[in-house]
Design a protein around this motif. Structure first.
Motif, short mmCIF file in Angstrom:
data_model
loop_
_atom_site.label_atom_id
_atom_site.label_comp_id
_atom_site.label_asym_id
_atom_site.label_seq_id
_atom_site.Cartn_x
_atom_site.Cartn_y
_atom_site.Cartn_z
N ALA A 51 4.65 12.52 -11.33
CA ALA A 51 3.32 12.52 -11.93
C ALA A 51 2.67 11.14 -11.82
O ALA A 51 1.47 11.02 -11.52
CB ALA A 51 3.41 12.95 -13.40
N GLU A 52 3.46 10.09 -12.04
CA GLU A 52 2.93 8.73 -11.92
C GLU A 52 2.52 8.42 -10.48
O GLU A 52 1.50 7.76 -10.24
CB GLU A 52 3.96 7.72 -12.41
N ALA A 53 3.31 8.92 -9.52
CA ALA A 53 2.98 8.68 -8.12
C ALA A 53 1.66 9.34 -7.74
O ALA A 53 0.83 8.75 -7.04
CB ALA A 53 4.11 9.19 -7.22
N VAL A 54 1.44 10.58 -8.21
CA VAL A 54 0.18 11.27 -7.92
C VAL A 54 -0.99 10.51 -8.54
O VAL A 54 -2.03 10.30 -7.91
CB VAL A 54 0.24 12.72 -8.43
N GLN A 74 0.81 -1.21 0.00
CA GLN A 74 0.00 0.00 0.00
C GLN A 74 0.84 1.26 0.00
O GLN A 74 0.44 2.27 -0.57
CB GLN A 74 -0.91 0.02 1.24
N SER A 75 2.00 1.23 0.65
CA SER A 75 2.72 2.49 0.85
C SER A 75 4.09 2.53 0.22
O SER A 75 4.74 3.56 0.23
CB SER A 75 2.88 2.74 2.36
N GLY A 76 4.56 1.40 -0.36
CA GLY A 76 5.89 1.42 -0.95
C GLY A 76 6.98 1.66 0.07
O GLY A 76 7.92 2.40 -0.18
N GLY A 77 6.86 1.06 1.27
CA GLY A 77 7.84 1.28 2.33
C GLY A 77 9.21 0.74 1.95
O GLY A 77 9.37 -0.07 1.04
N THR A 78 10.22 1.20 2.65
CA THR A 78 11.58 0.76 2.39
C THR A 78 11.80 -0.65 2.91
O THR A 78 11.13 -1.11 3.82
CB THR A 78 12.59 1.72 3.03
N LEU A 130 7.21 9.92 -0.95
CA LEU A 130 8.00 9.82 -2.17
C LEU A 130 7.90 11.12 -2.97
O LEU A 130 8.90 11.64 -3.46
CB LEU A 130 7.51 8.65 -3.02
N ILE A 131 6.69 11.67 -3.07
CA ILE A 131 6.49 12.91 -3.83
C ILE A 131 7.25 14.06 -3.19
O ILE A 131 7.94 14.82 -3.88
CB ILE A 131 4.98 13.22 -3.92
N ASP A 132 7.16 14.19 -1.89
CA ASP A 132 7.87 15.28 -1.20
C ASP A 132 9.38 15.14 -1.35
O ASP A 132 10.08 16.14 -1.56
CB ASP A 132 7.50 15.29 0.29
N SER A 133 9.89 13.90 -1.23
CA SER A 133 11.32 13.69 -1.33
C SER A 133 11.83 14.03 -2.73
O SER A 133 12.84 14.72 -2.89
CB SER A 133 11.65 12.23 -0.99
N LEU A 134 11.13 13.54 -3.76
CA LEU A 134 11.54 13.83 -5.13
C LEU A 134 11.38 15.31 -5.46
O LEU A 134 12.20 15.88 -6.18
CB LEU A 134 10.73 12.97 -6.11
N ASP A 135 10.33 15.94 -4.94
CA ASP A 135 10.10 17.37 -5.20
C ASP A 135 11.29 18.19 -4.70
O ASP A 135 11.80 19.08 -5.41
CB ASP A 135 8.82 17.81 -4.51
N THR A 183 14.88 7.95 -2.95
CA THR A 183 15.90 8.73 -3.64
C THR A 183 15.63 8.81 -5.13
O THR A 183 15.01 7.91 -5.71
CB THR A 183 17.28 8.10 -3.41
N PRO A 184 16.10 9.88 -5.79
CA PRO A 184 15.92 10.01 -7.24
C PRO A 184 16.68 8.93 -7.99
O PRO A 184 17.71 8.42 -7.53
CB PRO A 184 16.50 11.40 -7.54
N ARG A 185 16.19 8.61 -9.17
CA ARG A 185 16.84 7.60 -10.00
C ARG A 185 17.68 8.21 -11.12
O ARG A 185 18.67 7.63 -11.56
CB ARG A 185 15.79 6.68 -10.63
N TYR A 186 17.26 9.36 -11.62
CA TYR A 186 17.82 9.87 -12.87
C TYR A 186 18.64 11.16 -12.72
O TYR A 186 19.35 11.52 -13.65
CB TYR A 186 16.69 10.12 -13.88
N LEU A 187 18.54 11.84 -11.60
CA LEU A 187 19.21 13.13 -11.49
C LEU A 187 20.72 12.99 -11.58
O LEU A 187 21.38 13.67 -12.36
CB LEU A 187 18.80 13.83 -10.20
#
Length: 535
Positions: A338-341, A74-78, A369-374, A310-314
């Motif tokens: 966008a996919e996460a939202v 449900q939450s994609g936890g680590t 995840l959204i806040d971290s990537l933002d 963490t970001p994948r592509y930056l």
């Protein structure tokens, strides 16, 4: 024969009690844990504390593994957070065995009386959940009492001989205990069976037989947890790590069983303390070396390791020396946001259809995840735009606006929409067929706008931009018509609370649609913007 039937009956009562106990904990978590529970799978420390508390109330590693897997789904936890839950549960399950060894099990009549009063004669779900917990504990202690009573028929000299033979074959004893635990799906039941038999058979029992039994039971329950978690990628790695640690410690325990003192006066405490020590050792190794082990197990599980936030592509495109390549990295990362939202909205719709309030509330965890990537994307774009050309700065600004809109949409889901959907599920019958149809239409419209806005952001196509304007304006009019229908729904008999929930849900989805649609089209080539969209 009667002794054997009595022992089996005692084990069956314990198994039923543990299942009933887990249902009681689920009742409490459903009522109170929806908003904060998913976040526990993000951090190993908080995960450990939750796993420990859960297993103290519902002493079942299989139950804890099921909860951890559900949180991962449900939450994609680590992976570390989920491993923390499993490690905490490993320690928590020992509490019930310690209670049984300490003689607390004699309180089962009082627990039954109080439990029946709370469960049978109250209406509030939380109070009934507490009553269910007390009843379950009473049944566990009752099962232990039955085992002890029937084991008293065994002769001490026969038990002494049997335990001595078992101590001479620790590997076979551990394998048998592991197999029994996997069948019963409870290490607690296996060890309580040993405690009950030993307590009824007499005080002098071989410790050399107790340690392999404890080790085998723990290895068996770790394999059960691995089977439960294997079906979902997010829980596969932590359950693998938990199983590896327990299997290694089980091998060590069986190896040293022969050098321990042969006899103990109180096998109940011997089994309980060895069970506790085994799982404390598992927790120490898991908390200290879990991250390293997860990385090493990644290739074997088909996963890359800890999912993290963490970001994948930056970093992949940051040092290419080409501004366009660098901005391609942030662009791809924004598409992840966008996919996460959009996934949050899809999960809420699925929760609405299935009537699962816990799943609805669990979607808030994806906002981490959204806040971290933002934050990472903003810092990255700020560094890219410094000293760059006007074209690069313009593209950086466009990407910044869109990711800010997506982050705002995620905040709406976290702060308002998830809880509103959970409330709508609780009032589904009060909404009636028309209200339920309106909720479904809102979700469909919201998902469609998000997909179209993402496409417009990626392509800057003027025809798609005009289509996004039109569909957003139509969605806004649908929300306005829904709000204007408030008096008619009241006259038709819809309760005030259900009506308010429907309007709140519509406004939340409208905020999400407008946030992304307006920003996605702000730099497009189209020059026409409907008034409804601009509003």
């Amino acid at each position: 024969m009667a002794t054997f039937i009595g022992l089996v009956a005692g084990v069956c009562i314990i198994l039923f009690a543990l299942r009933f106990l887990r249902k009681g904990v689920d009742r409490l978590l459903e009522e109170h844990g929806g908003r904060w529970l998913p976040r526990l799978a993000r951090d190993s420390g908080s995960g450990f504390m939750f796993g420990f508390g859960f297993a103290c109330l519902a002493p079942s590693s299989s139950g804890a593994a099921a909860v951890a897997t559900r949180l991962a789904r449900q939450s994609g936890g680590t992976a570390r957070g989920i491993l923390g839950i499993l490690l905490g549960a490993n320690v928590g399950i020992t509490v019930l065995v310690l209670a049984g060894a300490g003689g607390i099990g004699g309180s089962w009549p009082a627990l039954i009386i109080v439990g029946v009063i709370l469960f049978q004669f109250t209406q509030h779900e939380s109070i009934r959940g507490v009553g269910q917990l007390l009843l379950s504990l009473a049944f566990v202690f009752l099962g232990l009492h039955i085992i002890t009573q029937h084991a008293a028929g065994l002769r001490n000299d026969e038990m002494r001989t049997l335990m001595g033979v078992a101590a001479n074959h620790p590997v076979m004893l551990a394998i048998a205990a592991g197999a029994l635990t996997m069948v019963l799906q409870s290490s607690t039941a296996t060890i309580l069976l040993l405690v009950g038999i030993a307590a009824g058979a007499g005080p002098a029992v071989a410790v050399g037989a107790v340690l392999p039994t404890v080790a085998g039971a723990n290895a068996g329950i770790a394999m059960n947890a691995l089977i439960i978690g294997w079906g979902h990628p997010a829980s596969r790695l932590p359950t693998m790590a938990n199983a590896v640690i327990k299997l290694v410690l089980a091998v060590v325990a069986v190896s040293i069983a022969g050098v321990l003192p042969l006899w103990a006066e109180d096998v109940s405490w011997a089994a309980a303390l060895l069970h506790l020590q085994f799982n404390l050792a598992t927790a120490v190794f898991g908390m200290l070396g879990g991250g390293w082990l997860i990385k090493r197990l990644g290739p074997w599980s088909g996963e890359a390791g800890d999912r993290g936030l963490t970001p994948r592509y930056l970093t992949r495109f940051a040092d290419t020396g080409d501004a366009r390549m660098a901005l391609a990295g942030s662009y791809r990362e924004i598409l992840r946001v966008a996919e996460a939202v959009r996934t949050m909205l899809v999960q809420l719709q699925a929760a609405w259809k299935s009537g699962d309030r816990a799943s609805a509330r669990a979607t808030v965890a994806a906002d981490d995840l959204i806040d971290s990537l933002d934050a990472a994307i903003r810092d990255y774009l700020a560094s890219r735009s410094a000293g760059s050309s006007e074209e690069v700065r313009s593209e950086c600004l466009r990407q910044l606006r869109y990711v800010a809109a997506l982050e705002s949409a995620g905040d709406v889901v976290e702060s308002r929409l998830a809880e509103t959907v959970a409330e709508a599920i609780a009032r589904k019958d009060e909404l009636g067929p028309d209200g339920q149809r309106s909720v479904t239409e809102l979700f469909v419209a919201g998902e469609g706008i998000l997909i179209l806005a993402e496409t417009v952001f990626a392509t800057r196509d003027s025809c798609l931009t005009e289509r996004l304007y039109a569909e957003t304006a139509a969605a806004v009019r649908m929300v306005e018509d829904l709000r204007d229908g408030d008096p008619h729904r009241r006259l038709a008999g819809m309760p005030h609370e259900a009506n308010s929930v429907l309007c709140d849900l519509a406004l939340c989805i409208q905020r999400i649609m407008l946030a992304v649609a307006v920003v996605a089209t702000s730099d497009s080539s189209s020059t026409t913007r409907p008034a409804a969209t601009a509003a």
